[in-house]
Design a protein around this motif. Structure first.
Motif, PDB file in Angstrom:
ATOM      1  N   PRO A  14       0.809  -1.225   0.000  1.00  0.00           N
ATOM      2  CA  PRO A  14       0.000   0.000   0.000  1.00  0.00           C
ATOM      3  C   PRO A  14       0.841   1.274   0.000  1.00  0.00           C
ATOM      4  O   PRO A  14       0.378   2.314  -0.483  1.00  0.00           O
ATOM      5  CB  PRO A  14      -0.817  -0.127   1.295  1.00  0.00           C
ATOM      6  CG  PRO A  14      -0.924  -1.595   1.529  1.00  0.00           C
ATOM      7  CD  PRO A  14       0.399  -2.160   1.066  1.00  0.00           C
ATOM      8  N   GLU A  15       2.081   1.199   0.497  1.00  0.00           N
ATOM      9  CA  GLU A  15       2.931   2.379   0.511  1.00  0.00           C
ATOM     10  C   GLU A  15       3.458   2.732  -0.879  1.00  0.00           C
ATOM     11  O   GLU A  15       4.013   3.819  -1.076  1.00  0.00           O
ATOM     12  CB  GLU A  15       4.096   2.179   1.485  1.00  0.00           C
ATOM     13  CG  GLU A  15       3.648   2.073   2.935  1.00  0.00           C
ATOM     14  CD  GLU A  15       4.814   1.928   3.894  1.00  0.00           C
ATOM     15  OE1 GLU A  15       5.972   1.856   3.434  1.00  0.00           O
ATOM     16  OE2 GLU A  15       4.562   1.890   5.109  1.00  0.00           O
ATOM     17  N   ARG A  22      -4.033   7.581  -4.788  1.00  0.00           N
ATOM     18  CA  ARG A  22      -4.875   7.631  -3.590  1.00  0.00           C
ATOM     19  C   ARG A  22      -6.035   8.608  -3.782  1.00  0.00           C
ATOM     20  O   ARG A  22      -7.180   8.310  -3.421  1.00  0.00           O
ATOM     21  CB  ARG A  22      -4.040   8.033  -2.372  1.00  0.00           C
ATOM     22  CG  ARG A  22      -3.090   6.947  -1.886  1.00  0.00           C
ATOM     23  CD  ARG A  22      -2.179   7.444  -0.765  1.00  0.00           C
ATOM     24  NE  ARG A  22      -1.348   6.371  -0.281  1.00  0.00           N
ATOM     25  CZ  ARG A  22      -1.666   5.559   0.732  1.00  0.00           C
ATOM     26  NH1 ARG A  22      -2.808   5.731   1.370  1.00  0.00           N
ATOM     27  NH2 ARG A  22      -0.854   4.596   1.105  1.00  0.00           N
ATOM     28  N   ALA A  53      -6.691   1.252   2.931  1.00  0.00           N
ATOM     29  CA  ALA A  53      -5.568   2.118   3.303  1.00  0.00           C
ATOM     30  C   ALA A  53      -5.699   3.498   2.680  1.00  0.00           C
ATOM     31  O   ALA A  53      -5.236   4.486   3.256  1.00  0.00           O
ATOM     32  CB  ALA A  53      -4.253   1.469   2.886  1.00  0.00           C
ATOM     33  N   CYS A  54      -6.337   3.558   1.504  1.00  0.00           N
ATOM     34  CA  CYS A  54      -6.518   4.838   0.814  1.00  0.00           C
ATOM     35  C   CYS A  54      -7.815   5.531   1.211  1.00  0.00           C
ATOM     36  O   CYS A  54      -8.127   6.606   0.681  1.00  0.00           O
ATOM     37  CB  CYS A  54      -6.493   4.625  -0.701  1.00  0.00           C
ATOM     38  SG  CYS A  54      -4.914   4.026  -1.330  1.00  0.00           S
TER      39      CYS A  54
END
Length: 246
Positions: A14-15, A22, A53-54
């Protein structure tokens, strides 16, 4: 006209999702998520984790991916598979009728050894496309090994495992990056004078790496790849080969 966003999400971390990606995921009206069978359920789960996560508020519509017909020649097999996926996308877009853009999360970057742009071109009526770039497996590979992609002023040939297996080392190449190689086609090369940098699950917690002279590292990579694939049920990996100075 439906607006279709193809969003590169990197290699599963996710990073790796850019700020632009995003923002797009938060603005999408609908997200399509493919299912590739129980053996690859992790891939759909990872997409859901990235959406969470976004902080994407968009509803998600999952769809089952068709299976390629292995009895057909390679080009015909891929063309039919793309046609079948386009039909599924068209049905999903027609049935959902979202009030806003529809997003598809694409591993790596939509422009590098990925089918989504070709599938989107099959849709009728043609949607308005927006492509958001993502970190590629090749970037993740060279970063993981802390190596440059190319030598000073040198060229890099990017190819597939199928072509490496069928045609051997590309004529005149110094550095070769290999994608889509489930058969570890480096096994078919004379190993003398070649160095390999390999990585699986790049950028993820499960990342596995190996590097060295091909004659030494090749057998280790075969073992590590088989072990990782058996443990997870799937693997995404790539590698870089480079001629070593005499």
């Amino acid at each position: 006209m439906t607006e279709l966003w193809l969003i590169g999400i990197g290699t599963g971390n996710p990073e790796h999702v850019t700020l632009q990606a995003r923002r797009a995921l938060r603005e999408a009206a609908l997200v399509l998520v493919p299912r590739k069978g129980p053996d690859k359920s992790d891939l759909a789960d990872l997409r859901h984790a990235i959406l969470a996560a976004c902080a994407s508020p968009a509803p998600v519509r999952e769809f089952d991916m068709p299976v390629r017909d292995e009895s057909l020649p390679y080009a015909a097999r891929v063309a039919r598979w793309h046609d079948e996926i386009a039909v599924i996308w068209a049905e999903a877009l027609r049935d959902a009728t979202p009030d806003g853009p529809v997003a598809l999360l694409v591993w790596g970057d939509p422009g590098l050894y990925d089918s989504t742009l070709r599938i989107a071109a099959r849709l009728s009526p043609r949607p308005k496309l927006r492509v958001i770039p993502g970190i590629t497996a090749l970037q993740a590979l060279t970063s993981a090994h802390a190596i440059p992609f190319h030598t000073v002023g040198g060229a890099v040939t990017v190819t597939t495992g199928r072509r490496l297996r069928d045609h051997g080392w590309p004529e005149g190449a110094e550095t070769v990056a290999v994608m889509l190689d489930g058969a570890c086609s480096f096994r078919h090369l004379p190993p003398e004078g070649l160095h390999i940098w390999w990585g699986g699950f790049l950028g993820m917690a499960e990342q596995v790496l190996d590097a060295g002279p091909l004659a030494e590292a090749g057998p280790r990579i075969l073992h590590a790849r088989a072990e990782a694939r058996a443990r997870h049920g799937w693997i995404m990996d790539t590698y870089l080969l480079r001629k070593t100075p005499d």
